[in-house]
Design a protein around this motif. Structure first.
Motif, PDB file in Angstrom:
ATOM      1  N   ARG A  72      -1.463  -3.686 -12.114  1.00 21.66           N
ATOM      2  CA  ARG A  72      -0.330  -4.410 -11.115  1.00 21.66           C
ATOM      3  C   ARG A  72       1.059  -3.675 -10.828  1.00 21.66           C
ATOM      4  N   SER A  73       1.482  -2.990 -11.906  1.00 26.95           N
ATOM      5  CA  SER A  73       2.773  -2.453 -11.864  1.00 26.95           C
ATOM      6  C   SER A  73       2.792  -1.255 -10.664  1.00 26.95           C
ATOM      7  N   ALA A  74       1.869  -0.515 -10.306  1.00 27.76           N
ATOM      8  CA  ALA A  74       1.686   0.423  -9.347  1.00 27.76           C
ATOM      9  C   ALA A  74       1.756  -0.213  -7.896  1.00 27.76           C
ATOM     10  N   LEU A  75       1.286  -1.322  -7.705  1.00 28.63           N
ATOM     11  CA  LEU A  75       1.394  -2.172  -6.610  1.00 28.63           C
ATOM     12  C   LEU A  75       2.673  -2.799  -6.429  1.00 28.63           C
ATOM     13  N   HIS A  76       3.452  -3.184  -7.439  1.00 30.31           N
ATOM     14  CA  HIS A  76       4.829  -3.712  -7.220  1.00 30.31           C
ATOM     15  C   HIS A  76       5.711  -2.660  -7.061  1.00 30.31           C
ATOM     16  N   ALA A  77       5.377  -1.620  -7.484  1.00 30.16           N
ATOM     17  CA  ALA A  77       6.395  -0.239  -7.363  1.00 30.16           C
ATOM     18  C   ALA A  77       5.937   0.141  -5.820  1.00 30.16           C
ATOM     19  N   LEU A  78       4.821   0.057  -5.244  1.00 26.14           N
ATOM     20  CA  LEU A  78       4.596   0.491  -3.850  1.00 26.14           C
ATOM     21  C   LEU A  78       5.353  -0.586  -2.838  1.00 26.14           C
ATOM     22  N   ALA A  79       5.295  -1.842  -3.230  1.00 20.35           N
ATOM     23  CA  ALA A  79       5.888  -2.724  -2.308  1.00 20.35           C
ATOM     24  C   ALA A  79       7.521  -2.556  -2.617  1.00 20.35           C
ATOM     25  N   ARG A  80       8.103  -2.334  -3.640  1.00 16.33           N
ATOM     26  CA  ARG A  80       9.533  -2.023  -3.841  1.00 16.33           C
ATOM     27  C   ARG A  80       9.812  -1.005  -2.843  1.00 16.33           C
ATOM     28  N   THR A  81       9.085   0.182  -2.831  1.00 16.35           N
ATOM     29  CA  THR A  81       9.380   1.526  -2.230  1.00 16.35           C
ATOM     30  C   THR A  81       8.903   1.281  -0.632  1.00 16.35           C
ATOM     31  N   ALA A  82       8.388   0.190  -0.268  1.00 10.46           N
ATOM     32  CA  ALA A  82       7.875   0.242   1.089  1.00 10.46           C
ATOM     33  C   ALA A  82       8.789   0.265   1.948  1.00 10.46           C
TER      34      ALA A  82
END
Length: 287
Positions: A72-82
């Motif tokens: 999950r952390s990778a997807l949350h990081a992707l959402a933050r940097t989107a």
């Protein structure tokens, strides 16, 4: 792909992953929306990257799809940097949307395998060589200032290769014809040979020359680049550039053919050391 001035590449990749997770759980849009208590339109807008997604909403979807906590952390990081802007946004008004999209992808890449049969790859070009190529490609339809902006963008992209921390790995097979083709003056070609030799000494760069004597090969259709990314949720993609547009190949079977073609090319090309010898010979003969 959608223009770079629309949804960012990161937002689109997150949207694609959420669609994939929903499909893996055999849910329709309507079922997913009902389970989380949202409208179908909201789920659709997220999955088509028309809107971003907040961290709490992302957690609700990942709970619904029962995604393992470790992923999950990778997807949350992707959402933050989107929503983050990159250095290329400063050139948004002068870059074609296809090119802007490619630069965003390239910024997240870990490994590029490239076959170049007409020109030296942009990540390896000198400023003078790049200027000649860009000026020719624009066919006098743009101002000298526009040409210089494009050159600046190309030189900035090269920092991916040269940075001290986590530089990208780059492996190119260059057709000998691309090195023989006169681009600009003799001095421009000499400078390009010198730069190739310098880059070939870097641990993260592999340069092979495909000799003319190798004859016909699987990539006679032209240049392509296989791009592999750092994150596990990010599948590799093949980038194919044409005169008027760009194509991104993501289908597994087609990806396999490009990978197989590159493996054939590197097998019949000169090895890295022999390639350096050939480029050194071209440098000597250009005096």
């Amino acid at each position: 792909m959608v223009a770079g001035r629309g949804p960012t590449v990161r937002r689109r990749r997150l949207a694609s992953e959420l669609r994939r997770l929903r499909d893996l759980n055999a849910m329709t849009l309507e079922e997913a929306a009902q389970r989380v208590g949202w409208s179908v339109a909201k789920v659709s807008r997220i999955e088509t990257a028309r809107v971003g997604i907040t961290s709490p909403d992302l957690t609700r979807l990942l709970d619904l799809y029962e995604l393992d906590t470790s992923k999950r952390s990778a997807l949350h990081a992707l959402a933050r940097t989107a929503r983050m802007k990159g250095w290329w946004d400063a050139y948004a008004n002068s870059l074609p949307s296809d090119y802007a999209t490619y630069i965003q992808l390239e910024a997240d890449v870990a490994f590029i395998r490239s076959f170049d049969n007409v020109l030296v790859h942009g990540l390896l070009q000198t400023e003078d060589y790049a200027r000649e190529v860009i000026r020719s490609a624009l066919m006098a339809l743009s101002s000298p200032a526009e040409v210089e902006r494009r050159v600046e963008v190309r030189m900035t992209r090269q920092k991916l290769l040269l940075r001290e921390e986590s530089p990208i790995r780059f492996w190119t097979v260059i057709d000998e014809a691309a090195l023989i083709r006169q681009i600009g003056s003799t001095g421009t070609m000499r400078g390009q040979y010198v730069k190739l030799l310098e880059l070939a000494d870097r641990d993260n760069v592999t340069i092979q020359v495909l000799p003319l004597a190798a004859g016909v090969h699987p990539a006679t259709a032209g240049t392509f680049a296989i791009m592999e990314f750092r994150e596990i949720y990010d599948p590799a993609v093949v980038y194919v550039e044409t005169m008027t547009s760009s194509l991104y190949v993501e289908n597994d079977s087609e990806m396999y053919w490009y990978t197989l073609a590159f493996d054939h090319l590197r097998a019949v090309a000169l090895g890295p050391d022999s390639s350096k010898v050939l480029i050194e010979k071209m440098l000597e003969e250009s005096t």
